[in-house]
Each structure stands twice: as C-alpha cells, then as structure tokens.
Motif scaffolding. Structure first.
Motif, PDB file in Angstrom:
ATOM      1  N   PHE A   7       1.864  11.395   3.711  1.00  0.00           N
ATOM      2  CA  PHE A   7       2.847  12.050   2.843  1.00  0.00           C
ATOM      3  C   PHE A   7       3.721  11.013   2.147  1.00  0.00           C
ATOM      4  N   SER A   8       3.978   9.896   2.817  1.00  0.00           N
ATOM      5  CA  SER A   8       4.773   8.840   2.197  1.00  0.00           C
ATOM      6  C   SER A   8       4.051   8.251   0.987  1.00  0.00           C
ATOM      7  N   SER A   9       2.759   7.962   1.138  1.00  0.00           N
ATOM      8  CA  SER A   9       2.008   7.392   0.008  1.00  0.00           C
ATOM      9  C   SER A   9       1.863   8.412  -1.121  1.00  0.00           C
ATOM     10  N   GLU A  10       1.718   9.687  -0.770  1.00  0.00           N
ATOM     11  CA  GLU A  10       1.609  10.718  -1.799  1.00  0.00           C
ATOM     12  C   GLU A  10       2.905  10.814  -2.604  1.00  0.00           C
ATOM     13  N   ARG A  11       4.048  10.791  -1.916  1.00  0.00           N
ATOM     14  CA  ARG A  11       5.323  10.849  -2.639  1.00  0.00           C
ATOM     15  C   ARG A  11       5.479   9.646  -3.557  1.00  0.00           C
ATOM     16  N   CYS A  12       5.040   8.476  -3.070  1.00  0.00           N
ATOM     17  CA  CYS A  12       5.104   7.274  -3.898  1.00  0.00           C
ATOM     18  C   CYS A  12       4.244   7.437  -5.143  1.00  0.00           C
ATOM     19  N   PHE A  13       3.047   7.987  -4.988  1.00  0.00           N
ATOM     20  CA  PHE A  13       2.127   8.194  -6.116  1.00  0.00           C
ATOM     21  C   PHE A  13       2.747   9.119  -7.157  1.00  0.00           C
ATOM     22  N   ARG A  14       3.417  10.162  -6.707  1.00  0.00           N
ATOM     23  CA  ARG A  14       4.013  11.117  -7.640  1.00  0.00           C
ATOM     24  C   ARG A  14       5.282  10.552  -8.291  1.00  0.00           C
ATOM     25  N   ARG A  15       5.964   9.680  -7.556  1.00  0.00           N
ATOM     26  CA  ARG A  15       7.173   9.074  -8.108  1.00  0.00           C
ATOM     27  C   ARG A  15       6.826   8.086  -9.220  1.00  0.00           C
ATOM     28  N   CYS A  16       5.856   7.208  -8.972  1.00  0.00           N
ATOM     29  CA  CYS A  16       5.455   6.220  -9.963  1.00  0.00           C
ATOM     30  C   CYS A  16       4.107   5.638  -9.565  1.00  0.00           C
ATOM     31  N   ARG A  18       2.639   3.093 -10.801  1.00  0.00           N
ATOM     32  CA  ARG A  18       2.733   1.626 -10.728  1.00  0.00           C
ATOM     33  C   ARG A  18       3.274   1.197  -9.366  1.00  0.00           C
ATOM     34  N   GLN A  19       4.279   1.910  -8.897  1.00  0.00           N
ATOM     35  CA  GLN A  19       4.819   1.594  -7.584  1.00  0.00           C
ATOM     36  C   GLN A  19       3.757   1.801  -6.507  1.00  0.00           C
ATOM     37  N   TYR A  20       2.978   2.870  -6.636  1.00  0.00           N
ATOM     38  CA  TYR A  20       1.884   3.122  -5.697  1.00  0.00           C
ATOM     39  C   TYR A  20       0.906   1.956  -5.688  1.00  0.00           C
ATOM     40  N   TYR A  21       0.580   1.445  -6.868  1.00  0.00           N
ATOM     41  CA  TYR A  21      -0.358   0.321  -6.965  1.00  0.00           C
ATOM     42  C   TYR A  21       0.149  -0.874  -6.154  1.00  0.00           C
ATOM     43  N   PHE A  22       1.407  -1.267  -6.386  1.00  0.00           N
ATOM     44  CA  PHE A  22       1.933  -2.454  -5.699  1.00  0.00           C
ATOM     45  C   PHE A  22       2.097  -2.222  -4.196  1.00  0.00           C
ATOM     46  N   LYS A  23       2.546  -1.037  -3.828  1.00  0.00           N
ATOM     47  CA  LYS A  23       2.854  -0.770  -2.426  1.00  0.00           C
ATOM     48  C   LYS A  23       1.615  -0.470  -1.589  1.00  0.00           C
ATOM     49  N   GLU A  24       0.714   0.348  -2.118  1.00  0.00           N
ATOM     50  CA  GLU A  24      -0.398   0.844  -1.318  1.00  0.00           C
ATOM     51  C   GLU A  24      -1.713   0.094  -1.541  1.00  0.00           C
ATOM     52  N   ILE A  25      -1.832  -0.641  -2.641  1.00  0.00           N
ATOM     53  CA  ILE A  25      -3.089  -1.324  -2.941  1.00  0.00           C
ATOM     54  C   ILE A  25      -2.903  -2.842  -2.977  1.00  0.00           C
ATOM     55  N   ALA A 173     -11.312  10.049   3.251  1.00  0.00           N
ATOM     56  CA  ALA A 173     -10.080   9.263   3.266  1.00  0.00           C
ATOM     57  C   ALA A 173      -9.552   9.162   4.694  1.00  0.00           C
ATOM     58  N   LYS A 174      -8.730   8.177   4.925  1.00  0.00           N
ATOM     59  CA  LYS A 174      -8.079   7.998   6.218  1.00  0.00           C
ATOM     60  C   LYS A 174      -6.692   8.633   6.137  1.00  0.00           C
ATOM     61  N   ILE A 175      -6.494   9.714   6.896  1.00  0.00           N
ATOM     62  CA  ILE A 175      -5.223  10.443   6.866  1.00  0.00           C
ATOM     63  C   ILE A 175      -4.355   9.910   7.999  1.00  0.00           C
ATOM     64  N   ASN A 176      -3.161   9.451   7.655  1.00  0.00           N
ATOM     65  CA  ASN A 176      -2.313   8.725   8.601  1.00  0.00           C
ATOM     66  C   ASN A 176      -0.997   9.441   8.874  1.00  0.00           C
ATOM     67  N   GLY A 177      -0.557   9.311  10.113  1.00  0.00           N
ATOM     68  CA  GLY A 177       0.774   9.756  10.507  1.00  0.00           C
ATOM     69  C   GLY A 177       1.271   8.866  11.623  1.00  0.00           C
ATOM     70  N   GLN A 178       2.572   8.800  11.784  1.00  0.00           N
ATOM     71  CA  GLN A 178       3.145   8.026  12.888  1.00  0.00           C
ATOM     72  C   GLN A 178       4.124   8.898  13.645  1.00  0.00           C
ATOM     73  N   SER A 264      -4.660  16.461  -2.995  1.00  0.00           N
ATOM     74  CA  SER A 264      -3.935  15.213  -3.201  1.00  0.00           C
ATOM     75  C   SER A 264      -4.880  14.014  -3.179  1.00  0.00           C
ATOM     76  N   VAL A 265      -5.801  13.992  -2.213  1.00  0.00           N
ATOM     77  CA  VAL A 265      -6.779  12.900  -2.136  1.00  0.00           C
ATOM     78  C   VAL A 265      -7.619  12.851  -3.405  1.00  0.00           C
ATOM     79  N   GLU A 266      -8.049  14.015  -3.881  1.00  0.00           N
ATOM     80  CA  GLU A 266      -8.853  14.079  -5.101  1.00  0.00           C
ATOM     81  C   GLU A 266      -8.078  13.505  -6.290  1.00  0.00           C
ATOM     82  N   GLU A 267      -6.811  13.848  -6.394  1.00  0.00           N
ATOM     83  CA  GLU A 267      -5.997  13.371  -7.513  1.00  0.00           C
ATOM     84  C   GLU A 267      -5.838  11.852  -7.468  1.00  0.00           C
TER      85      GLU A 267
END
Length: 313
Positions: A7-16, A18-25, A173-178, A264-267
């Motif tokens: 859910f954290s990465s999804e929120r990042c993707f929807r926020r920006c 570009r931010q998703y690219y730097f943070k998650e990739i 996809a690998k679905i993650n939670g902590q 979300s994964v598809e998007e």
C-alpha cells in the motif's frame, strides 16, 4: 527483480510516478552506481513526525517485548529512559551526517541509524523541536502503559513476532506487508497489533490496508491460518486520544482486497513492467499534479539534476 507491491508503494505511485521510480526502482544500496546509491540514501530520509513513530516502534520491539517474552512485569520507567536515550543517539547520528558515510550500511549502524531530512539539507533542528518530539515519544509509551485491558490480552503468550515482514506472490507480483507485533491465541489464530503513533490513515483504502495483514497470513503457508475470521487485528493509537480498536475480517472483504491489488498491480505494470532498473526510461514517468508533493519530495534534487523537475526550487 520483479514487481514489489505494497500500500505504501501504491500511494507513492499515485502521488508521483517520478517519485515511485526513484524510491521503488532506482534506489539501491550498491555504491557502484552513484545515482542508485543516492536514491537509496534519500529514501531513508524522515521528517520529525515519521522519525518519532519509528523510535516508538523500535522502543516497543527492543524494550517492551522482552518483558513479555520473559513474562516479567514491565518497568516502564526503564523503557521510557531507554527510548529517550535511543532517540538521542539517533539524533546525534543524523546530525553528524553519518548516514552518508562511505561503506556504512543500515545493518552496521544498527538501531543508531537515522537520517533526518533537515540534516541532509544542512538545516539545524531547534532544540525545542527535538525536546518536543522526545516528549511525544514518552507520551506514546506512557499511553501504552495505561492500556490495562490491551496489555492483559497481550501478556502471557508463547511467542511474539515483531516488525515481521510477510510476503506472498499474487498475480505475478510480490505483495508485501510488515506486521508490527503478532502472537497466537491458539493454533491458526493470530492477533496482529498495528501501532499508530500519528493520526490514522484516512481515505478509501484504509479498511483494505488493515485487511492486508490478515490476507497475507491466510495466503502464507508458514502460519497455518485457514480462515480470515481467525485473524484478529488490533489497531492501537498511541498519540492523541489513545485507544485501540479490534478488527475482524471475512471472505467478502478479502475479495474486495484482491480486486484492489489486481487492478493496482496491472496499472503499475503497464508503466514499468517487472520494475527492472535497466529497462526503465525516466521520461515515461509523469510528474505529480500537486506542487506540494514536489516541494517536499526527498528525490527533488535527483529529479532536477535529470533536467525533468517542473518546480526548480
């Protein structure tokens, strides 16, 4: 590498994107690639509120849970003193800029590791801001110590699992939670504790996020959880108006969650494929539509250096 989803990465993707690219990739600890290493360091940066929550989580894991494990009464004065000392060590680590030391990893630094955004920008944090944050850490632990009903339901368990990463493969996809804290009431009957050190997550996905822990446990073979109704999740609010809420889930909620994850994964996959760094083109990633997201983005400088940031601050 494959696509990781949370859910954290999804929120990042929807926020920006570009931010998703730097943070998650792009972010990677391997120092041989300076851009990836820099993205990794920037990913660790926190504001005071997020840092406060992190210290409370670590304090519970390091100083409270051992009392439960040994079935000893908790000395809350010792816990609070230890938490304050931890916060002071972390603040010192950050103020010295040690998170940028060559060859120093988070694992080597251990619990002392801390990277505050202000320090990375060369800004000083006022003494009153630091003392206020440490006071809020103490308040959160005092609030926990006074939740007698909650503490009785936690004490006396056979084993406790803290800051537990749980991942399952779903739709490629690998679905993650902590999980902050987990114990078992009986065979296949886990209780999950979710510490909230700030206002609860708001928005349409909040109920799905809480259900994710139960969904992961039911799909993971290690934990022998066969029915969602067997999972109890307790959301514990430790900041203002301390309280706790018990949640239970059923298969209807799970279907809703799976549908949300699938879409979300598809998007995300439509843009970045399997999220391999070598296969990406930054130009494919769109900017945020919210100037504030750009203004407070930790990756702003990297984006500017790439000649792509629409807000040159």
């Amino acid at each position: 590498m494959g696509l990781d989803w949370s859910f954290s990465s999804e929120r990042c993707f929807r926020r920006c994107q570009r931010q998703y690219y730097f943070k998650e990739i792009a972010a990677w600890h391997n120092g041989r690639d300076p851009v990836r290493r820099e993205a990794f360091v920037l990913k660790q940066l926190k504001g005071l509120e997020t840092w406060r929550g992190s210290v409370v989580h670590t304090a519970i894991e390091r100083f409270v849970v051992p009392y439960w494990q040994s079935r000893q009464p908790i000395d809350w004065d010792v816990v609070i003193k230890s938490a304050k000392t931890l916060a002071e060590r972390q603040f010192s680590f950050s103020s010295l800029g040690r998170f940028r030391e060559n060859g120093l990893s988070k694992s080597k630094a251990g619990d002392d590791y801390c990277a505050l955004s202000a320090h990375d920008c060369g800004e000083s944090i006022p003494a009153e801001s630091l003392s206020g944050t440490i006071q809020q850490i103490e308040t959160a632990l005092v609030n926990l110590s006074q939740m007698r009903e909650l503490l009785k339901s936690i004490e006396g368990r056979k084993a406790y699992f803290t800051e537990l990463p749980v991942s399952v493969d779903y739709h490629g996809a690998k679905i993650n939670g902590q999980i902050d804290l987990m114990f078992f009431r009986g065979f296949g009957e886990p209780t999950v504790i979710d510490w909230k050190c700030y206002e609860s997550v708001a928005g349409s996905d909040a109920h799905l996020q809480t259900a994710l822990y139960a969904w992961l446990l039911c799909r993971h073979s290690k934990w022998n959880v066969s029915r969602p109704e067997n999972v109890e999740l307790i959301e514990v609010r430790l900041s203002r108006d301390p309280s706790f809420i018990r949640h239970r889930f059923d298969s209807t909620r799970f279907f809703e969650l799976e549908d949300h994850i699938f879409k979300s994964v598809e998007e995300i996959r439509a843009l970045c494929g399997e999220a391999s760094y070598a296969d990406q083109d930054l130009a494919d990633y769109s900017f945020t539509e919210n100037p504030n997201s750009c203004a407070y983005c930790p990756f702003r400088r990297l984006c500017q250096e790439a000649g792509t940031c629409p807000i040159m601050l």
